[in-house]
Design a protein around this motif. Structure first.
Motif, PDB file in Angstrom:
ATOM      1  N   TYR A  10       0.805  -1.222   0.000  1.00 23.70           N
ATOM      2  CA  TYR A  10       0.000   0.000   0.000  1.00 23.70           C
ATOM      3  C   TYR A  10       0.839   1.274   0.000  1.00 23.70           C
ATOM      4  O   TYR A  10       0.336   2.351  -0.315  1.00 23.70           O
ATOM      5  CB  TYR A  10      -0.947  -0.002   1.202  1.00 23.70           C
ATOM      6  N   ASN A  11       2.113   1.155   0.350  1.00 21.37           N
ATOM      7  CA  ASN A  11       2.990   2.322   0.359  1.00 21.37           C
ATOM      8  C   ASN A  11       3.952   2.321  -0.823  1.00 21.37           C
ATOM      9  O   ASN A  11       5.041   2.909  -0.755  1.00 21.37           O
ATOM     10  CB  ASN A  11       3.772   2.392   1.671  1.00 21.37           C
ATOM     11  N   PHE A  12       3.561   1.670  -1.921  1.00 22.34           N
ATOM     12  CA  PHE A  12       4.500   1.538  -3.037  1.00 22.34           C
ATOM     13  C   PHE A  12       4.842   2.876  -3.689  1.00 22.34           C
ATOM     14  O   PHE A  12       5.936   3.037  -4.240  1.00 22.34           O
ATOM     15  CB  PHE A  12       3.957   0.552  -4.088  1.00 22.34           C
ATOM     16  N   THR A  13       3.946   3.847  -3.624  1.00 23.36           N
ATOM     17  CA  THR A  13       4.229   5.149  -4.230  1.00 23.36           C
ATOM     18  C   THR A  13       5.403   5.828  -3.522  1.00 23.36           C
ATOM     19  O   THR A  13       6.336   6.338  -4.169  1.00 23.36           O
ATOM     20  CB  THR A  13       2.992   6.056  -4.178  1.00 23.36           C
ATOM     21  N   GLU A  14       5.372   5.818  -2.176  1.00 19.58           N
ATOM     22  CA  GLU A  14       6.471   6.413  -1.426  1.00 19.58           C
ATOM     23  C   GLU A  14       7.762   5.629  -1.627  1.00 19.58           C
ATOM     24  O   GLU A  14       8.851   6.210  -1.752  1.00 19.58           O
ATOM     25  CB  GLU A  14       6.140   6.444   0.071  1.00 19.58           C
ATOM     26  N   LEU A  15       7.668   4.312  -1.672  1.00 16.83           N
ATOM     27  CA  LEU A  15       8.854   3.480  -1.857  1.00 16.83           C
ATOM     28  C   LEU A  15       9.481   3.713  -3.230  1.00 16.83           C
ATOM     29  O   LEU A  15      10.711   3.764  -3.365  1.00 16.83           O
ATOM     30  CB  LEU A  15       8.498   2.000  -1.701  1.00 16.83           C
ATOM     31  N   ARG A  16       8.637   3.861  -4.242  1.00 11.17           N
ATOM     32  CA  ARG A  16       9.173   4.105  -5.583  1.00 11.17           C
ATOM     33  C   ARG A  16       9.922   5.436  -5.630  1.00 11.17           C
ATOM     34  O   ARG A  16      10.993   5.536  -6.258  1.00 11.17           O
ATOM     35  CB  ARG A  16       8.056   4.093  -6.625  1.00 11.17           C
ATOM     36  N   ALA A  17       9.380   6.439  -4.945  1.00 10.50           N
ATOM     37  CA  ALA A  17      10.068   7.740  -4.915  1.00 10.50           C
ATOM     38  C   ALA A  17      11.425   7.618  -4.224  1.00 10.50           C
ATOM     39  O   ALA A  17      12.435   8.181  -4.682  1.00 10.50           O
ATOM     40  CB  ALA A  17       9.189   8.764  -4.193  1.00 10.50           C
ATOM     41  N   GLU A  18      11.456   6.861  -3.116  1.00 12.39           N
ATOM     42  CA  GLU A  18      12.725   6.681  -2.408  1.00 12.39           C
ATOM     43  C   GLU A  18      13.735   5.910  -3.253  1.00 12.39           C
ATOM     44  O   GLU A  18      14.910   6.273  -3.325  1.00 12.39           O
ATOM     45  CB  GLU A  18      12.492   5.945  -1.083  1.00 12.39           C
ATOM     46  N   GLY A  71      18.565   5.914  -7.439  1.00 13.88           N
ATOM     47  CA  GLY A  71      19.065   5.590  -8.765  1.00 13.88           C
ATOM     48  C   GLY A  71      18.338   4.495  -9.509  1.00 13.88           C
ATOM     49  O   GLY A  71      18.734   4.133 -10.623  1.00 13.88           O
ATOM     50  N   HIS A  72      17.262   3.974  -8.963  1.00 17.80           N
ATOM     51  CA  HIS A  72      16.519   2.913  -9.643  1.00 17.80           C
ATOM     52  C   HIS A  72      15.628   3.493 -10.741  1.00 17.80           C
ATOM     53  O   HIS A  72      15.033   4.567 -10.572  1.00 17.80           O
ATOM     54  CB  HIS A  72      15.661   2.134  -8.635  1.00 17.80           C
TER      55      HIS A  72
END
Length: 609
Positions: free
Chosen positions: A78-86, A91-92
């Protein structure tokens, strides 16, 4: 959501066995009706069935980063949006908008410590090509099912036992240990009915490489000091509930809420409706009911009122587009529906209309929605069952649900004397209870009553809730419906678990914290309603239908079901007047029918010793 399967063999070339992996994956087509895929290398094969929820065109699996890792994933972060930003800052680069790709890149960044960054429900397996190892990870509360089966040179795994059993290396053997837990309902850690098969524990990582299989627990409930006062605690619960429901509404497909008219589902409904209203949408809600139930309702020891009046109050207050799914005895007792439930669960649980009604409810919902939010687990988190308030249940020296729900005793009168002796269910339950209680940590400052109630809460959150979560997952995924459980968010579970019992019941009632934290979205009738469990039909026509089917089974005296169940005892139940059949007796009939159809469907090899 999805279904996953796989095979690791360090002594074979699996590129020559693709058809086996396809067969394993195919057993879970219902979990993933939208797509399928396999990824095969000499020592590993991964299979996936997809139920598309987020990034419908971009989230295909198995998903791989060439030369690094490949993954099959079931669930939601459910927190994938924040994880993707991090991860992007680190560099990913991402090619899709799916949470699956975020979890895979999270593993590449942090290894199996990616679990410390995830908020959600998940069961996933990653083949790390760099180290030639398989990493299997399950969510903290055990919302998503996950099983594995060690082999001489590796392992088989799957979301459900049926995926593993489709591999010729897995034997369909059921021994006394498997049957003992089936009938005891203590949810022994790692248990599977099938001999040699194990459950990946909640909050657990299982790693498989050439040196063997290792497990690591990354999350468990620990006692921590609660320092917030009553007002602050209520406000914190309100903040958490609001954030959780908002997160779990994220989807690219139609959503709804399961509404029973109780405090738990009504709270989720109110919060979800408010959120969608802000976005210009109307919430859809669904309920299950039985033909004539409201008109002919009779209060019993667990239900004071029918659900329907409270459901109407909630739907009217929040303005939801509501639909009742009304079932009749013929639908509930249909042998074909029973067989579909058995195939979904892989085990003959014997809960009768509790299971068939849930399956039929989800089937009706799936015609209109793909994601549903549920009030499941609130009673375990906030201490909502009536037996939490009963001193005798809290200090009974056994699992409270067994003491109050007759779950185990409903089996015993119907088993053969020899089988009862072999099982020794009371001894098994006693051992499991001692093991479970030993896992509870306490604070030095706790009173004897607070220690006792912490133990009761721990038993429910680590044992009973997992029975219910498995039931809901299997019934919903059997029709391709994703059910989300806001009350299982680990932040909420940890916070409420560590609030003293006096705070959980500060207004003299059950679930005080939840009631006061969500009162702004609840009608007065629901705020004052006493706990009422999942509904069951009171129509004697259901018992009559079971008796008719039981007579057909009883005519087959040599059937393997009678190696377990006493023929004469079942005959007596089948001859009672339908209106005289008690709930416990009805469960006995349901269990015999479940066992009968399970033998027909699975042809297990029994080893009773």
């Amino acid at each position: 959501m999805c279904g996953i399967a796989g095979w690791v063999s360090f002594g074979a070339d699996l590129t020559q066995r693709r058809e086996v992996v396809d067969a394993m994956t195919g057993t879970m087509a219902c979990r993933g009706p939208d797509d399928s895929g396999t990824w095969v290398r000499p020592n590993v094969a991964l299979g996936h069935r997809r139920l598309a929820i987020i990034d419908l065109p971009g989230g295909r699996q198995p998903m791989a980063e060439a030369g690094l890792a490949a993954m099959v994933y079931s669930g939601e972060a459910y927190n994938f949006t924040e994880l993707r930003a991090e991860l992007s800052r680190r560099g990913h680069k991402f090619e899709t908008d799916s949470d699956t790709e975020v979890v895979l890149h999270g593993y590449l960044e942090w290894g199996d410590e990616v679990v410390d960054h995830l908020n959600g429900m998940y069961a996933f397996a990653i083949w790390d090509e760099r180290d030639e190892k398989l990493v299997m990870i399950r969510d903290r509360m055990g919302i998503k099912p996950f099983y594995y089966y060690p082999t001489p040179d590796g392992v088989l795994f799957g979301s459900e036992p049926k995926a593993i059993l489709a591999n010729p290396l897995a034997r369909k053997v059921v021994d006394t240990d498997g049957l003992r837990e089936l009938m005891a309902m203590t949810k022994a850690p790692g248990w599977s009915l099938w001999k040699g098969m194990h459950e990946v524990g909640p909050g657990t990582i299982v790693t498989v490489d050439r040196s063997g299989i290792r497990t690591r627990t990354y999350w468990k409930l620990d006692a921590k000091q609660h320092t917030d006062d009553q007002e602050t605690t209520v406000e914190r619960v309100r903040e958490l509930m609001t954030d959780i429901v908002h997160r779990q509404l994220i989807a690219d497909v139609p959503r709804c809420v399961l509404l029973s008219g109780g405090l738990d589902s009504s709270a989720v409904t109110g919060l979800a409706a408010a959120r969608l209203a802000e976005q210009g949408e109307q919430l859809r809600t669904f309920s299950v009911d039985f033909l004539g139930q409201e008109e002919n309702f009779k209060p019993d020891e667990v239900r004071d009122t029918p659900d329907s009046p409270f459901i109407r109050d909630v739907a009217q207050l929040v303005g939801s587009d509501h639909k009742d799914v009304v079932l009749n005895p013929a639908e509930l007792s249909n042998p074909e529906v029973r067989r579909k439930v058995l195939i979904a669960r892989d085990i003959p649980v014997g809960l009768g209309d509790f299971d068939t009604s849930l399956y039929l409810l989800f089937k009706a919902i799936r015609a209109e929605s793909t994601v549903a939010l549920s009030g499941e687990s609130a009673d375990e988190v906030f201490g909502g069952y009536r037996w939490f308030q009963a001193e005798a249940a809290a200090s009974s020296g056994t699992f409270p649900w067994l003491e109050r729900m007759n779950l185990t005793s409903a089996w015993s009168p119907h088993l053969t004397e020899e089988f009862r002796r072999i099982l020794d269910i009371p001894g098994f339950v006693s051992d499991q209870y001692s093991t479970a209680v030993a896992q509870v940590t306490h604070l030095d400052s706790e009173t004897s009553h607070e220690r006792r109630m912490r133990t009761v809460c721990h038993l429910h959150l680590t044992r009973f809730v997992r029975i219910l979560l498995d039931r809901k997952d299997r019934a919903s995924m059997a029709v391709g419906l994703e059910v989300r459980v806001p009350f299982c968010d680990h932040r909420l579970v940890e916070y409420v678990y560590n609030t003293p019992w006096s705070l959980k019941t500060f207004d003299g009632r059950e679930k005080s914290l939840l009631r006061h934290a969500t009162k702004h979205v609840l009608p007065a009738s629901v705020r004052e309603r006493v706990k009422s469990p999942y509904p069951s039909t009171q129509d004697p026509g259901y018992a009559a239908a079971l008796q008719e089917q039981a007579n057909e089974v009883l005519s087959q005296r040599n059937h393997p079901v009678f190696a377990l169940m006493e023929h004469s005892a079942m005959r007596r139940l089948a001859e009672l007047a339908p209106a005289e059949v008690t709930l416990v007796q009805r469960i006995g009939l349901d269990r015999m029918l479940d066992l009968y159809h399970w033998f027909e469907l699975y042809s297990p090899e029994l080893r009773l010793e």
